[in-house]
Write a protein that holds these residues in place. Sequence first.
Motif, PDB file in Angstrom:
ATOM      1  N   LEU A  58       0.820  -1.204   0.000  1.00 48.59           N
ATOM      2  CA  LEU A  58       0.000   0.000   0.000  1.00 48.59           C
ATOM      3  C   LEU A  58       0.858   1.259   0.000  1.00 48.59           C
ATOM      4  CD1 LEU A  58      -2.878  -0.928   2.485  1.00 48.59           C
ATOM      5  CD2 LEU A  58      -3.051  -0.589   0.021  1.00 48.59           C
ATOM      6  N   ALA A  59       1.995   1.205   0.717  1.00 54.98           N
ATOM      7  CA  ALA A  59       2.872   2.373   0.770  1.00 54.98           C
ATOM      8  C   ALA A  59       3.504   2.658  -0.591  1.00 54.98           C
ATOM      9  CB  ALA A  59       3.951   2.175   1.830  1.00 54.98           C
ATOM     10  N   ARG A  60       3.631   1.645  -1.425  1.00 59.45           N
ATOM     11  CA  ARG A  60       4.170   1.845  -2.768  1.00 59.45           C
ATOM     12  C   ARG A  60       3.090   2.325  -3.725  1.00 59.45           C
ATOM     13  NH1 ARG A  60       7.262  -3.979  -2.661  1.00 59.45           N
ATOM     14  NH2 ARG A  60       8.705  -3.474  -0.964  1.00 59.45           N
ATOM     15  N   LEU A  61       1.874   1.839  -3.525  1.00 57.13           N
ATOM     16  CA  LEU A  61       0.773   2.264  -4.363  1.00 57.13           C
ATOM     17  C   LEU A  61       0.308   3.679  -4.024  1.00 57.13           C
ATOM     18  CD1 LEU A  61      -1.410  -0.993  -4.340  1.00 57.13           C
ATOM     19  CD2 LEU A  61       0.048  -0.171  -6.204  1.00 57.13           C
ATOM     20  N   LEU A  62       0.337   4.001  -2.727  1.00 62.98           N
ATOM     21  CA  LEU A  62      -0.180   5.292  -2.251  1.00 62.98           C
ATOM     22  C   LEU A  62       0.841   5.937  -1.312  1.00 62.98           C
ATOM     23  CD1 LEU A  62      -3.755   3.966  -1.404  1.00 62.98           C
ATOM     24  CD2 LEU A  62      -3.185   5.444  -3.345  1.00 62.98           C
ATOM     25  N   PRO A  63       1.933   6.458  -1.857  1.00 65.63           N
ATOM     26  CA  PRO A  63       3.017   6.991  -1.009  1.00 65.63           C
ATOM     27  C   PRO A  63       2.716   8.389  -0.475  1.00 65.63           C
ATOM     28  CG  PRO A  63       3.595   7.269  -3.311  1.00 65.63           C
ATOM     29  CD  PRO A  63       2.266   6.554  -3.302  1.00 65.63           C
ATOM     30  N   PHE A  64       1.605   8.523   0.233  1.00 61.53           N
ATOM     31  CA  PHE A  64       1.170   9.815   0.740  1.00 61.53           C
ATOM     32  C   PHE A  64       1.007   9.753   2.252  1.00 61.53           C
ATOM     33  CE2 PHE A  64      -0.947   9.044  -3.425  1.00 61.53           C
ATOM     34  CZ  PHE A  64      -0.144   9.887  -4.191  1.00 61.53           C
ATOM     35  N   SER A  65       1.072  10.915   2.893  1.00 65.08           N
ATOM     36  CA  SER A  65       0.980  10.945   4.355  1.00 65.08           C
ATOM     37  C   SER A  65      -0.383  10.465   4.846  1.00 65.08           C
ATOM     38  CB  SER A  65       1.248  12.361   4.873  1.00 65.08           C
ATOM     39  OG  SER A  65       0.276  13.280   4.392  1.00 65.08           O
ATOM     40  N   ASN A  66      -1.422  10.591   4.018  1.00 63.63           N
ATOM     41  CA  ASN A  66      -2.750  10.140   4.439  1.00 63.63           C
ATOM     42  C   ASN A  66      -3.039   8.706   4.019  1.00 63.63           C
ATOM     43  OD1 ASN A  66      -3.001  10.645   1.709  1.00 63.63           O
ATOM     44  ND2 ASN A  66      -4.510  12.280   1.924  1.00 63.63           N
ATOM     45  N   LEU A  67      -1.995   7.915   3.880  1.00 62.26           N
ATOM     46  CA  LEU A  67      -2.145   6.491   3.547  1.00 62.26           C
ATOM     47  C   LEU A  67      -3.082   5.783   4.521  1.00 62.26           C
ATOM     48  CD1 LEU A  67      -1.244   3.845   2.085  1.00 62.26           C
ATOM     49  CD2 LEU A  67       0.646   3.739   3.717  1.00 62.26           C
ATOM     50  N   ILE A  68      -3.064   6.185   5.778  1.00 64.65           N
ATOM     51  CA  ILE A  68      -3.890   5.527   6.790  1.00 64.65           C
ATOM     52  C   ILE A  68      -5.376   5.637   6.452  1.00 64.65           C
ATOM     53  CG2 ILE A  68      -4.089   7.539   8.325  1.00 64.65           C
ATOM     54  CD1 ILE A  68      -3.746   5.574  10.684  1.00 64.65           C
ATOM     55  N   VAL A  69      -5.722   6.666   5.645  1.00 66.07           N
ATOM     56  CA  VAL A  69      -7.103   6.832   5.170  1.00 66.07           C
ATOM     57  C   VAL A  69      -7.264   6.261   3.767  1.00 66.07           C
ATOM     58  CG1 VAL A  69      -8.892   8.497   4.564  1.00 66.07           C
ATOM     59  CG2 VAL A  69      -7.514   8.852   6.613  1.00 66.07           C
ATOM     60  N   LEU A  70      -6.414   6.699   2.846  1.00 66.77           N
ATOM     61  CA  LEU A  70      -6.546   6.267   1.451  1.00 66.77           C
ATOM     62  C   LEU A  70      -6.332   4.761   1.292  1.00 66.77           C
ATOM     63  CD1 LEU A  70      -4.715   9.101  -0.539  1.00 66.77           C
ATOM     64  CD2 LEU A  70      -7.167   8.817  -0.113  1.00 66.77           C
ATOM     65  N   GLY A  71      -5.560   4.166   2.190  1.00 67.65           N
ATOM     66  CA  GLY A  71      -5.304   2.735   2.100  1.00 67.65           C
ATOM     67  C   GLY A  71      -6.385   1.882   2.726  1.00 67.65           C
ATOM     68  N   ASN A  72      -7.412   2.526   3.271  1.00 70.33           N
ATOM     69  CA  ASN A  72      -8.525   1.791   3.866  1.00 70.33           C
ATOM     70  C   ASN A  72      -9.635   1.684   2.827  1.00 70.33           C
ATOM     71  OD1 ASN A  72     -10.767   0.901   5.381  1.00 70.33           O
ATOM     72  ND2 ASN A  72      -9.937   1.817   7.245  1.00 70.33           N
ATOM     73  N   TRP A  73      -9.713   0.565   2.168  1.00 70.22           N
ATOM     74  CA  TRP A  73     -10.650   0.375   1.058  1.00 70.22           C
ATOM     75  C   TRP A  73     -11.950  -0.281   1.491  1.00 70.22           C
ATOM     76  CZ3 TRP A  73      -6.562  -1.861  -2.888  1.00 70.22           C
ATOM     77  CH2 TRP A  73      -5.638  -0.842  -3.186  1.00 70.22           C
ATOM     78  N   PHE A  74     -12.160  -0.373   2.781  1.00 68.57           N
ATOM     79  CA  PHE A  74     -13.367  -1.017   3.283  1.00 68.57           C
ATOM     80  C   PHE A  74     -14.608  -0.184   2.946  1.00 68.57           C
ATOM     81  CE2 PHE A  74     -16.142  -2.807   6.656  1.00 68.57           C
ATOM     82  CZ  PHE A  74     -15.950  -4.152   6.380  1.00 68.57           C
ATOM     83  N   LEU A  75     -14.498   1.149   3.121  1.00 71.51           N
ATOM     84  CA  LEU A  75     -15.649   2.019   2.839  1.00 71.51           C
ATOM     85  C   LEU A  75     -16.038   2.002   1.355  1.00 71.51           C
ATOM     86  CD1 LEU A  75     -17.755   4.064   3.712  1.00 71.51           C
ATOM     87  CD2 LEU A  75     -16.027   5.855   3.549  1.00 71.51           C
ATOM     88  N   PRO A  76     -15.100   2.166   0.411  1.00 75.35           N
ATOM     89  CA  PRO A  76     -15.496   2.068  -1.010  1.00 75.35           C
ATOM     90  C   PRO A  76     -16.135   0.731  -1.351  1.00 75.35           C
ATOM     91  CG  PRO A  76     -13.331   3.070  -0.821  1.00 75.35           C
ATOM     92  CD  PRO A  76     -13.690   2.583   0.538  1.00 75.35           C
ATOM     93  N   ALA A  77     -15.614  -0.349  -0.760  1.00 72.76           N
ATOM     94  CA  ALA A  77     -16.199  -1.668  -1.022  1.00 72.76           C
ATOM     95  C   ALA A  77     -17.624  -1.741  -0.483  1.00 72.76           C
ATOM     96  CB  ALA A  77     -15.326  -2.760  -0.399  1.00 72.76           C
ATOM     97  N   CYS A  78     -17.842  -1.157   0.696  1.00 77.01           N
ATOM     98  CA  CYS A  78     -19.196  -1.133   1.258  1.00 77.01           C
ATOM     99  C   CYS A  78     -20.125  -0.295   0.388  1.00 77.01           C
ATOM    100  CB  CYS A  78     -19.159  -0.570   2.681  1.00 77.01           C
ATOM    101  SG  CYS A  78     -18.493  -1.711   3.911  1.00 77.01           S
TER     102      CYS A  78
END
Length: 282
Positions: A58-78
Amino acid sequence: MADIYWGLAILAAVSVVLFFLGLYRTRSATTKRVTLLAFATVCAIGVYILWLDDSVLLARLLPFSNLIVLGNWFLPACGFLAGTVWRKLPGGVVRRSFYTTALWGVGIFAVLNPLLGSAPTCHDLWRNGVCLQTSKISCSAACAATILREAGIETNEQEMAELCLTRDGTLWQGLYRGLKLKTAGTVWDVEVFRGGEEALRDREPGPLILTVGIPRWADVDPVYTQDYGWTRGEMHAALFYRFADNGNVDMGDPGIDDGREQWSRSDLEVLYRGRGIRLVRR
């Protein structure tokens, strides 16, 4: 917290888009097709939870400080799942809205839970070049302060506990956030890596921040829990410096009085959980 708010806004927008995509994809679908699509979505959520949620990828796909949010894909899946099953839910609009709101609520809670609460009160205590943790849950923040000062970036345990979103401990994504924010505009960047002893040898000398501890069901020598004080199931952050000439490993531990100690190679093998974070030049 601006990066967090932007991340939440992006995640919310993506979730809404996926809701309408699910709605569109099932506009004329049979019940069987909707069931299969919903089942596939649930399976995808399971795959994400098991293999991707805690992955350094995830850090390689989304190398941003807000990774803790953008890397949480549970909400989009819901969101996609809610749109997929909307037309097949029993009852009218009100009843359907109740079911989908509950589903959205689960996703929202999964995103917001790591952000709730406040950082512990910490103090600025150093020993042998290591920032000592002054609360029970701020080992990662102390390690972050240590490697930043080593790189010439001034900070302290309190600041890093706040930036790393330390709550009941610190998620590695939170640690990544704190380091990304403090290195912004400098010659340093943040690397998250996985690997065993060879990965450490490739990156010495440190300091590197390692995740260490004993998994709850691991079969290890009782000396680690009975004499050394390790608690099963509790992960800790420690600092790797180098493999010493005497065959041991130079380590830093914010939880001990001296800050520095040597581990045996066996200790490293037992305690190191195979994930680390370090600063690298851009």
